[in-house]
Design a protein around this motif. Structure first.
Motif, PDB file in Angstrom:
ATOM      1  N   MET A   3       0.821  -1.122  -0.027  1.00 42.81           N
ATOM      2  CA  MET A   3       0.062  -0.149   0.175  1.00 42.81           C
ATOM      3  C   MET A   3       0.758   1.379  -0.065  1.00 42.81           C
ATOM      4  N   VAL A   4       1.937   1.336   0.896  1.00 46.90           N
ATOM      5  CA  VAL A   4       2.965   2.598   1.027  1.00 46.90           C
ATOM      6  C   VAL A   4       3.517   2.904  -0.574  1.00 46.90           C
ATOM      7  N   SER A   5       3.967   1.619  -1.284  1.00 48.53           N
ATOM      8  CA  SER A   5       4.480   2.033  -2.290  1.00 48.53           C
ATOM      9  C   SER A   5       3.541   2.220  -3.366  1.00 48.53           C
ATOM     10  N   LYS A   6       2.357   2.195  -3.494  1.00 51.18           N
ATOM     11  CA  LYS A   6       1.339   2.405  -4.268  1.00 51.18           C
ATOM     12  C   LYS A   6       1.053   4.057  -4.101  1.00 51.18           C
ATOM     13  N   MET A   7       0.757   4.442  -2.864  1.00 46.95           N
ATOM     14  CA  MET A   7       0.814   5.885  -2.429  1.00 46.95           C
ATOM     15  C   MET A   7       1.892   6.716  -3.071  1.00 46.95           C
ATOM     16  N   TYR A   8       3.177   6.038  -2.526  1.00 49.28           N
ATOM     17  CA  TYR A   8       4.379   6.962  -2.947  1.00 49.28           C
ATOM     18  C   TYR A   8       4.467   7.138  -4.476  1.00 49.28           C
ATOM     19  N   ILE A   9       3.991   6.134  -5.193  1.00 45.36           N
ATOM     20  CA  ILE A   9       4.301   6.131  -6.895  1.00 45.36           C
ATOM     21  C   ILE A   9       3.248   7.252  -7.172  1.00 45.36           C
ATOM     22  N   GLU A  10       2.149   7.423  -6.612  1.00 43.53           N
ATOM     23  CA  GLU A  10       1.212   8.368  -6.999  1.00 43.53           C
ATOM     24  C   GLU A  10       1.946   9.858  -6.732  1.00 43.53           C
ATOM     25  N   ALA A  11       2.465   9.845  -5.754  1.00 44.84           N
ATOM     26  CA  ALA A  11       3.120  11.370  -5.288  1.00 44.84           C
ATOM     27  C   ALA A  11       4.022  11.429  -6.036  1.00 44.84           C
ATOM     28  N   ILE A  12       4.972  10.462  -6.271  1.00 46.37           N
ATOM     29  CA  ILE A  12       6.082  10.831  -7.262  1.00 46.37           C
ATOM     30  C   ILE A  12       5.646  11.254  -8.885  1.00 46.37           C
ATOM     31  N   GLU A  13       4.674  10.595  -9.087  1.00 44.68           N
ATOM     32  CA  GLU A  13       4.038  10.992 -10.532  1.00 44.68           C
ATOM     33  C   GLU A  13       3.418  12.024 -10.715  1.00 44.68           C
ATOM     34  N   ASP A  14       2.955  12.728  -9.534  1.00 44.54           N
ATOM     35  CA  ASP A  14       2.388  13.950  -9.501  1.00 44.54           C
ATOM     36  C   ASP A  14       3.338  15.245  -9.128  1.00 44.54           C
ATOM     37  N   LEU A  15       4.756  15.056  -9.245  1.00 47.58           N
ATOM     38  CA  LEU A  15       5.711  15.882  -9.093  1.00 47.58           C
ATOM     39  C   LEU A  15       5.625  17.102 -10.104  1.00 47.58           C
ATOM     40  N   ASP A  16       5.677  18.311  -9.477  1.00 46.89           N
ATOM     41  CA  ASP A  16       5.543  19.382 -10.515  1.00 46.89           C
ATOM     42  C   ASP A  16       6.975  19.794 -11.094  1.00 46.89           C
ATOM     43  N   THR A  17       7.108  19.222 -12.270  1.00 48.45           N
ATOM     44  CA  THR A  17       8.401  19.396 -13.020  1.00 48.45           C
ATOM     45  C   THR A  17       8.932  20.756 -13.188  1.00 48.45           C
ATOM     46  N   ARG A  18       8.139  21.743 -13.275  1.00 49.03           N
ATOM     47  CA  ARG A  18       8.477  23.102 -13.624  1.00 49.03           C
ATOM     48  C   ARG A  18       9.297  23.652 -12.351  1.00 49.03           C
ATOM     49  N   ILE A  19       9.266  23.161 -11.173  1.00 49.72           N
ATOM     50  CA  ILE A  19      10.080  23.431 -10.092  1.00 49.72           C
ATOM     51  C   ILE A  19      11.522  23.077 -10.458  1.00 49.72           C
ATOM     52  N   LEU A  20      11.655  21.870 -11.035  1.00 48.76           N
ATOM     53  CA  LEU A  20      13.137  21.653 -11.186  1.00 48.76           C
ATOM     54  C   LEU A  20      13.696  22.181 -12.327  1.00 48.76           C
ATOM     55  N   GLU A  21      12.787  22.644 -13.373  1.00 48.61           N
ATOM     56  CA  GLU A  21      13.212  23.327 -14.419  1.00 48.61           C
ATOM     57  C   GLU A  21      13.641  24.869 -13.964  1.00 48.61           C
ATOM     58  N   SER A  22      12.946  25.266 -13.190  1.00 48.29           N
ATOM     59  CA  SER A  22      13.398  26.718 -12.528  1.00 48.29           C
ATOM     60  C   SER A  22      14.438  26.508 -11.785  1.00 48.29           C
ATOM     61  N   LEU A  23      14.746  25.646 -10.862  1.00 49.12           N
ATOM     62  CA  LEU A  23      16.026  25.512 -10.204  1.00 49.12           C
ATOM     63  C   LEU A  23      17.177  25.189 -11.304  1.00 49.12           C
ATOM     64  N   ASP A  24      16.957  24.213 -12.252  1.00 48.21           N
ATOM     65  CA  ASP A  24      18.078  24.213 -13.388  1.00 48.21           C
ATOM     66  C   ASP A  24      18.389  25.399 -13.954  1.00 48.21           C
ATOM     67  N   ALA A  25      17.343  26.266 -14.189  1.00 50.59           N
ATOM     68  CA  ALA A  25      17.757  27.610 -14.764  1.00 50.59           C
ATOM     69  C   ALA A  25      18.535  28.445 -14.025  1.00 50.59           C
ATOM     70  N   CYS A  26      18.467  28.409 -12.648  1.00 49.03           N
ATOM     71  CA  CYS A  26      19.214  29.044 -11.668  1.00 49.03           C
ATOM     72  C   CYS A  26      20.600  28.432 -11.424  1.00 49.03           C
ATOM     73  N   GLY A  27      20.965  27.372 -12.004  1.00 44.51           N
ATOM     74  CA  GLY A  27      21.956  26.882 -11.984  1.00 44.51           C
ATOM     75  C   GLY A  27      22.587  25.833 -10.913  1.00 44.51           C
ATOM     76  N   CYS A  28      21.322  25.473 -10.154  1.00 41.74           N
ATOM     77  CA  CYS A  28      21.433  24.247  -9.186  1.00 41.74           C
ATOM     78  C   CYS A  28      21.856  22.946  -9.716  1.00 41.74           C
ATOM     79  N   ASN A  29      22.753  22.447  -8.819  1.00 41.05           N
ATOM     80  CA  ASN A  29      23.253  21.129  -9.401  1.00 41.05           C
ATOM     81  C   ASN A  29      22.238  20.035  -8.830  1.00 41.05           C
ATOM     82  N   THR A  30      22.399  18.664  -8.952  1.00 37.25           N
ATOM     83  CA  THR A  30      21.158  17.778  -8.805  1.00 37.25           C
ATOM     84  C   THR A  30      20.938  17.652  -7.495  1.00 37.25           C
ATOM     85  N   PHE A  31      22.167  17.506  -6.440  1.00 33.67           N
ATOM     86  CA  PHE A  31      21.702  17.710  -4.828  1.00 33.67           C
ATOM     87  C   PHE A  31      20.694  18.671  -4.677  1.00 33.67           C
TER      88      PHE A  31
END
Length: 269
Positions: A156-184
């Motif tokens: 059950m926990v894996s199923k709920m985790y998967i839904e949360a991961i697939e609902d990630l807002d990737t625009r935040i990652l794109e903004s951080l990438d534009a700011c020059g942030c590394n992977t960590f």
């Protein structure tokens, strides 16, 4: 306008025959299923047993309820809580890599599909069966309950985790990438703030479920308060059974109140 409504109402499709047919089929199925109920073995004895249980709840054994030894209700409840809590924590950690491998937005489709099949296979086996399996491996005791709760939590926990991961807002990652942030930094400031509230809420909800399941697992010797409860009921010691049930009711109410407050806090930030 009213005439148009009246005309549309009069011209509505007539489903009387269909409704009558469906109602007759449902009624026939109810009557047929009711014929399988055997009331010959119930009656006054069953009513007396139910009354004895209620009497035991309202007149619990005070010595057992407040006994602080290893055979007392407080220790047995503590053992049950520990089994449910540690089992939830272990299962939640084991579910993290499985959920990331199952996320279709992070992994290739074949890997995600195979991992989801593994999770589905884990979820199909009931906790009671897992308990019987682990008793053969590690013997009766609290450790068996811990292993059972851990494995049962993964599905059950894996199923709920998967839904949360697939609902990630990737625009935040794109903004951080534009700011020059590394992977960590992108993981620290872009992914974890989105996942931690959902993950924590899932773990708390699973703990509520495991707390009830841990009580049942005691019946097969997996530790906790389930075994003393069934022994007391089989021996017709209704006051002792009432003391255990009172302790369980108070424990569940307390855990429910605390977990609800935490979930509301997580949801509202």
């Amino acid at each position: 306008m009213n005439k148009q409504i009246e005309k549309a109402y009069e011209e509505r499709p007539r489903n009387t025959v269909y409704q009558v047919t469906v109602s007759a089929i449902v009624l026939a199925l109810l009557i047929w299923s009711g014929s399988a109920v055997d009331v010959s073995k119930t009656g006054l004895s069953g009513v007396q047993i139910a009354g004895n249980i209620l009497s035991g709840i309202f007149h619990p054994d005070g010595k057992l309820l407040f006994n602080l030894t290893l055979q007392g209700v407080p220790y047995l409840l503590l053992e049950t809580v520990c089994i449910a809590f540690l089992g939830t924590i272990v299962g939640a950690f084991l579910a993290i890599p499985l959920s990331f491998l199952s996320a279709s937005n992070l992994m290739p489709a074949p890997i995600a599909y195979v991992t989801r099949l593994v999770i589905m296979a884990v979820r199909t086996i009931p906790a009671f069966v897992y308990g019987l399996m682990f008793i053969r491996v590690s013997g009766p005791g609290a450790f068996t309950g811990l292993l059972t709760m851990s494995v049962c939590s993964i599905g059950m926990v894996s199923k709920m985790y998967i839904e949360a991961i697939e609902d990630l807002d990737t625009r935040i990652l794109e903004s951080l990438d534009a700011c020059g942030c590394n992977t960590f930094q992108k993981i620290r400031y872009g992914i974890l703030p989105q996942l931690i509230p959902n993950f924590a809420s899932t773990v708390i909800y699973r703990f509520d479920i495991n707390l009830r399941d841990a009580t049942v697992l005691g019946l097969v010797g997996a530790g906790g308060i389930g075994a003393p409860l069934i022994f007391a009921m089989n021996s017709y010691r209704w006051n002792e059974a009432g003391a255990i049930l009172v302790g369980l009711i108070l424990l569940v109410l307390m855990v429910e109140y605390i977990s609800t407050r935490i979930r509301v806090k997580l949801a509202r930030g």
